[in-house]
Design a protein around this motif. Sequence first.
Motif, PDB file in Angstrom:
ATOM      1  N   TYR A  63      -0.961   1.066  -3.345  1.00 31.85           N
ATOM      2  CA  TYR A  63      -1.449   0.261  -2.216  1.00 31.85           C
ATOM      3  C   TYR A  63      -2.304  -0.888  -2.750  1.00 31.85           C
ATOM      4  O   TYR A  63      -3.279  -0.653  -3.472  1.00 31.85           O
ATOM      5  CB  TYR A  63      -2.282   1.130  -1.269  1.00 31.85           C
ATOM      6  CG  TYR A  63      -1.439   2.095  -0.469  1.00 31.85           C
ATOM      7  CD1 TYR A  63      -1.159   1.853   0.872  1.00 31.85           C
ATOM      8  CD2 TYR A  63      -0.922   3.244  -1.056  1.00 31.85           C
ATOM      9  CE1 TYR A  63      -0.379   2.728   1.618  1.00 31.85           C
ATOM     10  CE2 TYR A  63      -0.137   4.130  -0.326  1.00 31.85           C
ATOM     11  CZ  TYR A  63       0.129   3.863   1.009  1.00 31.85           C
ATOM     12  OH  TYR A  63       0.906   4.730   1.728  1.00 31.85           O
ATOM     13  N   PHE A  64      -1.927  -2.100  -2.369  1.00 29.53           N
ATOM     14  CA  PHE A  64      -2.645  -3.295  -2.823  1.00 29.53           C
ATOM     15  C   PHE A  64      -3.418  -3.892  -1.649  1.00 29.53           C
ATOM     16  O   PHE A  64      -2.832  -4.226  -0.612  1.00 29.53           O
ATOM     17  CB  PHE A  64      -1.659  -4.319  -3.388  1.00 29.53           C
ATOM     18  CG  PHE A  64      -0.962  -3.870  -4.653  1.00 29.53           C
ATOM     19  CD1 PHE A  64      -1.522  -4.121  -5.897  1.00 29.53           C
ATOM     20  CD2 PHE A  64       0.245  -3.190  -4.601  1.00 29.53           C
ATOM     21  CE1 PHE A  64      -0.892  -3.715  -7.060  1.00 29.53           C
ATOM     22  CE2 PHE A  64       0.894  -2.779  -5.753  1.00 29.53           C
ATOM     23  CZ  PHE A  64       0.314  -3.036  -6.996  1.00 29.53           C
ATOM     24  N   PHE A  65      -4.736  -4.072  -1.827  1.00 29.89           N
ATOM     25  CA  PHE A  65      -5.618  -4.522  -0.755  1.00 29.89           C
ATOM     26  C   PHE A  65      -6.203  -5.901  -1.041  1.00 29.89           C
ATOM     27  O   PHE A  65      -6.567  -6.208  -2.178  1.00 29.89           O
ATOM     28  CB  PHE A  65      -6.764  -3.528  -0.558  1.00 29.89           C
ATOM     29  CG  PHE A  65      -6.313  -2.160  -0.131  1.00 29.89           C
ATOM     30  CD1 PHE A  65      -6.121  -1.868   1.202  1.00 29.89           C
ATOM     31  CD2 PHE A  65      -6.069  -1.173  -1.080  1.00 29.89           C
ATOM     32  CE1 PHE A  65      -5.702  -0.606   1.598  1.00 29.89           C
ATOM     33  CE2 PHE A  65      -5.649   0.094  -0.700  1.00 29.89           C
ATOM     34  CZ  PHE A  65      -5.467   0.375   0.648  1.00 29.89           C
ATOM     35  N   LEU A  66      -6.321  -6.692   0.023  1.00 32.78           N
ATOM     36  CA  LEU A  66      -6.970  -8.004  -0.060  1.00 32.78           C
ATOM     37  C   LEU A  66      -8.481  -7.839   0.013  1.00 32.78           C
ATOM     38  O   LEU A  66      -8.995  -7.117   0.866  1.00 32.78           O
ATOM     39  CB  LEU A  66      -6.514  -8.891   1.101  1.00 32.78           C
ATOM     40  CG  LEU A  66      -5.070  -9.380   1.090  1.00 32.78           C
ATOM     41  CD1 LEU A  66      -4.686  -9.874   2.485  1.00 32.78           C
ATOM     42  CD2 LEU A  66      -4.880 -10.481   0.052  1.00 32.78           C
ATOM     43  N   ILE A  67      -9.189  -8.525  -0.868  1.00 30.71           N
ATOM     44  CA  ILE A  67     -10.639  -8.564  -0.749  1.00 30.71           C
ATOM     45  C   ILE A  67     -11.042  -9.626   0.268  1.00 30.71           C
ATOM     46  O   ILE A  67     -11.946  -9.415   1.082  1.00 30.71           O
ATOM     47  CB  ILE A  67     -11.286  -8.834  -2.125  1.00 30.71           C
ATOM     48  CG1 ILE A  67     -11.291  -7.534  -2.937  1.00 30.71           C
ATOM     49  CG2 ILE A  67     -12.710  -9.382  -1.978  1.00 30.71           C
ATOM     50  CD1 ILE A  67     -11.983  -7.619  -4.262  1.00 30.71           C
ATOM     51  N   ALA A  68     -10.370 -10.775   0.228  1.00 26.38           N
ATOM     52  CA  ALA A  68     -10.646 -11.853   1.182  1.00 26.38           C
ATOM     53  C   ALA A  68      -9.542 -11.856   2.227  1.00 26.38           C
ATOM     54  O   ALA A  68      -8.433 -12.309   1.975  1.00 26.38           O
ATOM     55  CB  ALA A  68     -10.715 -13.193   0.460  1.00 26.38           C
ATOM     56  N   SER A  69      -9.848 -11.335   3.409  1.00 24.67           N
ATOM     57  CA  SER A  69      -8.846 -11.231   4.464  1.00 24.67           C
ATOM     58  C   SER A  69      -9.463 -11.552   5.812  1.00 24.67           C
ATOM     59  O   SER A  69     -10.598 -11.159   6.094  1.00 24.67           O
ATOM     60  CB  SER A  69      -8.265  -9.807   4.501  1.00 24.67           C
ATOM     61  OG  SER A  69      -7.459  -9.616   5.643  1.00 24.67           O
ATOM     62  N   SER A  94      -5.069  -0.714  -5.623  1.00 24.75           N
ATOM     63  CA  SER A  94      -5.267  -1.864  -6.488  1.00 24.75           C
ATOM     64  C   SER A  94      -5.480  -3.113  -5.644  1.00 24.75           C
ATOM     65  O   SER A  94      -5.657  -3.051  -4.433  1.00 24.75           O
ATOM     66  CB  SER A  94      -4.083  -2.033  -7.445  1.00 24.75           C
ATOM     67  OG  SER A  94      -4.401  -2.951  -8.478  1.00 24.75           O
ATOM     68  N   LEU A  95      -5.409  -4.253  -6.305  1.00 26.34           N
ATOM     69  CA  LEU A  95      -5.809  -5.531  -5.724  1.00 26.34           C
ATOM     70  C   LEU A  95      -4.604  -6.374  -5.303  1.00 26.34           C
ATOM     71  O   LEU A  95      -3.665  -6.564  -6.074  1.00 26.34           O
ATOM     72  CB  LEU A  95      -6.650  -6.296  -6.748  1.00 26.34           C
ATOM     73  CG  LEU A  95      -7.234  -7.639  -6.333  1.00 26.34           C
ATOM     74  CD1 LEU A  95      -8.244  -7.456  -5.209  1.00 26.34           C
ATOM     75  CD2 LEU A  95      -7.912  -8.300  -7.544  1.00 26.34           C
ATOM     76  N   HIS A  96      -4.665  -6.867  -4.079  1.00 28.00           N
ATOM     77  CA  HIS A  96      -3.692  -7.828  -3.551  1.00 28.00           C
ATOM     78  C   HIS A  96      -4.393  -9.190  -3.607  1.00 28.00           C
ATOM     79  O   HIS A  96      -5.298  -9.464  -2.816  1.00 28.00           O
ATOM     80  CB  HIS A  96      -3.326  -7.438  -2.120  1.00 28.00           C
ATOM     81  CG  HIS A  96      -2.113  -8.118  -1.580  1.00 28.00           C
ATOM     82  ND1 HIS A  96      -1.071  -8.549  -2.372  1.00 28.00           N
ATOM     83  CD2 HIS A  96      -1.770  -8.444  -0.297  1.00 28.00           C
ATOM     84  CE1 HIS A  96      -0.146  -9.094  -1.613  1.00 28.00           C
ATOM     85  NE2 HIS A  96      -0.540  -9.056  -0.357  1.00 28.00           N
TER      86      HIS A  96
END
Length: 229
Positions: A63-69, A94-96
């Motif tokens: 799973y890739f997640f946005l920090i700035a969303s 992880s990071l999107h």
Amino acid sequence: MLFETYKSFIEKFHKKGYRSIFFEELNANKNNQLIIRHDIDLDIDLALDIAKIENSIGARSTYFFLIASESYNLMSRENIEKVKLIRELGHKISLHFDLMIYKDVHEGLKNEIETFYTFFNEKIDIISIHRPNVDFLDNSENFFNIKTSYEKIFTKENISYYSDSGGSFRFGNPVESLDFKENKNIQLLTHPVWWTSDKDSVNSCIQSVLEYKSSKMRKHFQKNIKIFK
């Protein structure tokens, strides 16, 4: 939310003999490997729902997640716990990364990796790019000093890449493909939003998510504003 279609979709891979793996486990000399990837663009609760379903059928995903969303706050207390729960369910987090919000993308990525580690104690070894531009796609192998999900080893070298971006498998449904019939390796990108409705319509999926998020926001207001009912 309704995810039964997604559950049956993944179970088709299992019945065909596929084994879900993480990116770092890929062996280019073997077949029957399925890398499941989720780019989380809109909502963390939807991601958690999918993670629970996958856990129930023995599937593992990244799973890739946005920090700035503009759609969710990754750093809220509740969302931090939900992302950690996804990891506890046996998945990777992880990071999107969004290229478009930084003048210096390399410095931006460095800062986001450090932030992600601070909140989740997770060392990032692969990232997914949010809406990759031409400059990145033309040089995805060497653009960053960290692996990305778009590299040839994960998309072209004894492996095929399928994505439901935009609400459909634009280049063919993977379970109807020759790759699937021959048990070739597959990287499968899905977005939870497109599996929230049993209707084969982008608009119906969007509408169901809008109603879902509106209901969540109303509950949030009721919890935090005493005079609001």
